[in-house]
Write a protein that holds these residues in place. Structure first.
Motif, PDB file in Angstrom:
ATOM      1  N   GLN A 127      19.910  49.637  32.822  1.00 34.69           N
ATOM      2  CA  GLN A 127      20.843  50.583  32.225  1.00 34.69           C
ATOM      3  C   GLN A 127      20.840  50.243  30.733  1.00 34.69           C
ATOM      4  O   GLN A 127      20.673  49.225  30.155  1.00 34.69           O
ATOM      5  CB  GLN A 127      22.343  50.150  32.741  1.00 34.69           C
ATOM      6  CG  GLN A 127      23.284  51.045  32.110  1.00 34.69           C
ATOM      7  CD  GLN A 127      24.361  51.400  33.157  1.00 34.69           C
ATOM      8  OE1 GLN A 127      24.303  51.113  34.150  1.00 34.69           O
ATOM      9  NE2 GLN A 127      25.495  52.147  32.660  1.00 34.69           N
ATOM     10  N   VAL A 128      20.724  51.378  30.039  1.00 35.10           N
ATOM     11  CA  VAL A 128      20.853  51.321  28.556  1.00 35.10           C
ATOM     12  C   VAL A 128      22.147  51.414  28.141  1.00 35.10           C
ATOM     13  O   VAL A 128      22.914  52.333  28.453  1.00 35.10           O
ATOM     14  CB  VAL A 128      19.959  52.367  28.206  1.00 35.10           C
ATOM     15  CG1 VAL A 128      19.876  52.503  26.408  1.00 35.10           C
ATOM     16  CG2 VAL A 128      18.555  52.348  28.775  1.00 35.10           C
ATOM     17  N   GLN A 129      22.655  50.743  27.068  1.00 32.73           N
ATOM     18  CA  GLN A 129      24.038  50.585  26.605  1.00 32.73           C
ATOM     19  C   GLN A 129      23.741  51.003  24.999  1.00 32.73           C
ATOM     20  O   GLN A 129      23.119  50.256  24.166  1.00 32.73           O
ATOM     21  CB  GLN A 129      24.869  49.441  26.793  1.00 32.73           C
ATOM     22  CG  GLN A 129      25.179  49.402  28.051  1.00 32.73           C
ATOM     23  CD  GLN A 129      25.829  48.157  28.395  1.00 32.73           C
ATOM     24  OE1 GLN A 129      26.005  47.140  27.614  1.00 32.73           O
ATOM     25  NE2 GLN A 129      27.112  48.406  29.103  1.00 32.73           N
ATOM     26  N   LEU A 130      24.536  52.007  24.355  1.00 41.44           N
ATOM     27  CA  LEU A 130      24.102  52.399  22.718  1.00 41.44           C
ATOM     28  C   LEU A 130      25.288  52.366  22.282  1.00 41.44           C
ATOM     29  O   LEU A 130      26.264  52.602  22.604  1.00 41.44           O
ATOM     30  CB  LEU A 130      23.500  53.941  23.065  1.00 41.44           C
ATOM     31  CG  LEU A 130      22.471  54.119  23.809  1.00 41.44           C
ATOM     32  CD1 LEU A 130      22.210  55.686  23.907  1.00 41.44           C
ATOM     33  CD2 LEU A 130      21.254  53.544  23.473  1.00 41.44           C
ATOM     34  N   VAL A 131      25.264  51.561  20.755  1.00 41.73           N
ATOM     35  CA  VAL A 131      26.357  51.548  19.960  1.00 41.73           C
ATOM     36  C   VAL A 131      25.999  52.018  18.750  1.00 41.73           C
ATOM     37  O   VAL A 131      25.054  51.405  18.100  1.00 41.73           O
ATOM     38  CB  VAL A 131      26.926  49.979  20.045  1.00 41.73           C
ATOM     39  CG1 VAL A 131      28.087  49.754  19.004  1.00 41.73           C
ATOM     40  CG2 VAL A 131      27.322  49.669  21.287  1.00 41.73           C
ATOM     41  N   GLU A 132      26.428  52.795  18.122  1.00 38.58           N
ATOM     42  CA  GLU A 132      26.352  53.461  16.759  1.00 38.58           C
ATOM     43  C   GLU A 132      27.137  52.608  15.795  1.00 38.58           C
ATOM     44  O   GLU A 132      28.405  52.176  16.196  1.00 38.58           O
ATOM     45  CB  GLU A 132      26.570  54.917  16.704  1.00 38.58           C
ATOM     46  CG  GLU A 132      25.819  55.790  17.722  1.00 38.58           C
ATOM     47  CD  GLU A 132      26.735  56.174  18.923  1.00 38.58           C
ATOM     48  OE1 GLU A 132      26.203  56.977  19.465  1.00 38.58           O
ATOM     49  OE2 GLU A 132      27.706  55.427  19.291  1.00 38.58           O
ATOM     50  N   SER A 133      26.576  52.681  14.569  1.00 41.32           N
ATOM     51  CA  SER A 133      27.565  52.085  13.489  1.00 41.32           C
ATOM     52  C   SER A 133      26.714  52.735  12.322  1.00 41.32           C
ATOM     53  O   SER A 133      25.707  53.455  12.103  1.00 41.32           O
ATOM     54  CB  SER A 133      27.151  50.573  13.192  1.00 41.32           C
ATOM     55  OG  SER A 133      25.801  50.398  13.200  1.00 41.32           O
ATOM     56  N   GLY A 134      27.553  52.433  11.139  1.00 45.56           N
ATOM     57  CA  GLY A 134      27.071  53.053   9.828  1.00 45.56           C
ATOM     58  C   GLY A 134      27.719  54.354   9.265  1.00 45.56           C
ATOM     59  O   GLY A 134      27.581  54.746   7.979  1.00 45.56           O
ATOM     60  N   GLY A 135      28.613  54.984  10.103  1.00 42.48           N
ATOM     61  CA  GLY A 135      29.371  56.026   9.689  1.00 42.48           C
ATOM     62  C   GLY A 135      30.246  55.824   8.594  1.00 42.48           C
ATOM     63  O   GLY A 135      30.611  54.369   8.096  1.00 42.48           O
TER      64      GLY A 135
ATOM     65  N   CYS B  61      21.712  52.728  15.461  1.00 42.36           N
ATOM     66  CA  CYS B  61      22.030  52.775  16.992  1.00 42.36           C
ATOM     67  C   CYS B  61      21.406  51.481  17.795  1.00 42.36           C
ATOM     68  O   CYS B  61      20.196  51.380  17.817  1.00 42.36           O
ATOM     69  CB  CYS B  61      21.490  54.053  17.713  1.00 42.36           C
ATOM     70  SG  CYS B  61      21.551  54.254  19.368  1.00 42.36           S
ATOM     71  N   ALA B  62      22.163  50.642  17.998  1.00 45.01           N
ATOM     72  CA  ALA B  62      21.765  49.163  18.817  1.00 45.01           C
ATOM     73  C   ALA B  62      21.879  49.663  20.367  1.00 45.01           C
ATOM     74  O   ALA B  62      22.967  50.019  20.686  1.00 45.01           O
ATOM     75  CB  ALA B  62      22.595  48.205  18.334  1.00 45.01           C
ATOM     76  N   ALA B  63      20.926  48.954  20.632  1.00 45.51           N
ATOM     77  CA  ALA B  63      20.881  49.206  22.388  1.00 45.51           C
ATOM     78  C   ALA B  63      20.076  47.985  22.944  1.00 45.51           C
ATOM     79  O   ALA B  63      19.324  47.238  22.467  1.00 45.51           O
ATOM     80  CB  ALA B  63      20.120  50.258  22.828  1.00 45.51           C
TER      81      ALA B  63
END
Length: 124
Positions: A1-9, A22-24
Motif C-alpha cells: 500500500q502506498v501512503q502519500l503526504v504533501e507538504s510545501g503549500g 509528496c512523500a510516500a
C-alpha cells in the motif's frame, strides 16, 4: 500500500515560487501525478512523472512554469512552481499509479492512491 503526504503549500505573490513535496512509502515503482482543484472547479491534471523519472508530462497551463521531479532514494516527488499566477490557487494533491505504467497520466481514474492535499494561494 502506498501512503502519500504533501507538504510545501502556502501563500505566494504572483510571480513568486513555491516547491511542493509528496512523500510516500513504497512508491518507487509508481507513476506519480500532481492534480489541483480550485473551489467550484473540477480536479485538474498538473504534471506526471514515471517511476524512472526519465520523462515528464505537463498540462499546457503550467508548461514552462512548473517542474516535476523525483528522488526515489528519498521516496519523494517534487513540484517546483515558478512564475505563479492567481489562477494557480488551488488544493494540490499528489497521486500514485501503482501499476507503474505511463499511460493516461492526465486522467484521475488512472491513479489508485491519493494524498490529502496542500493549499496553494497566489495573491495578485
Amino acid at each position: 500500500q502506498v501512503q502519500l503526504v504533501e507538504s510545501g503549500g502556502g501563500l505566494a505573490q504572483a510571480g513568486g515560487s513555491l516547491r511542493l513535496a509528496c512523500a510516500a512509502s513504497g512508491f518507487s515503482r509508481s507513476t506519480v501525478g500532481w492534480f489541483r482543484q480550485a473551489p467550484g472547479k473540477e480536479r485538474e491534471f498538473v504534471a506526471a512523472i514515471p517511476p524512472s523519472g526519465e520523462s515528464t508530462f505537463y498540462a499546457d497551463s503550467v508548461k514552462g512554469r512548473f517542474t516535476i521531479s523525483r528522488d526515489n532514494a528519498k521516496n519523494t516527488v517534487y513540484l517546483q512552481m515558478s512564475s505563479l499566477k492567481p489562477e494557480d490557487t488551488a488544493v494540490y494533491r499528489c497521486a500514485a499509479d501503482s501499476s507503474g505504467t505511463y499511460f493516461y497520466t492526465e486522467r484521475v481514474s488512472t491513479y489508485d492512491y491519493w494524498g490529502q492535499g496542500t493549499q496553494v494561494t497566489v495573491s495578485s
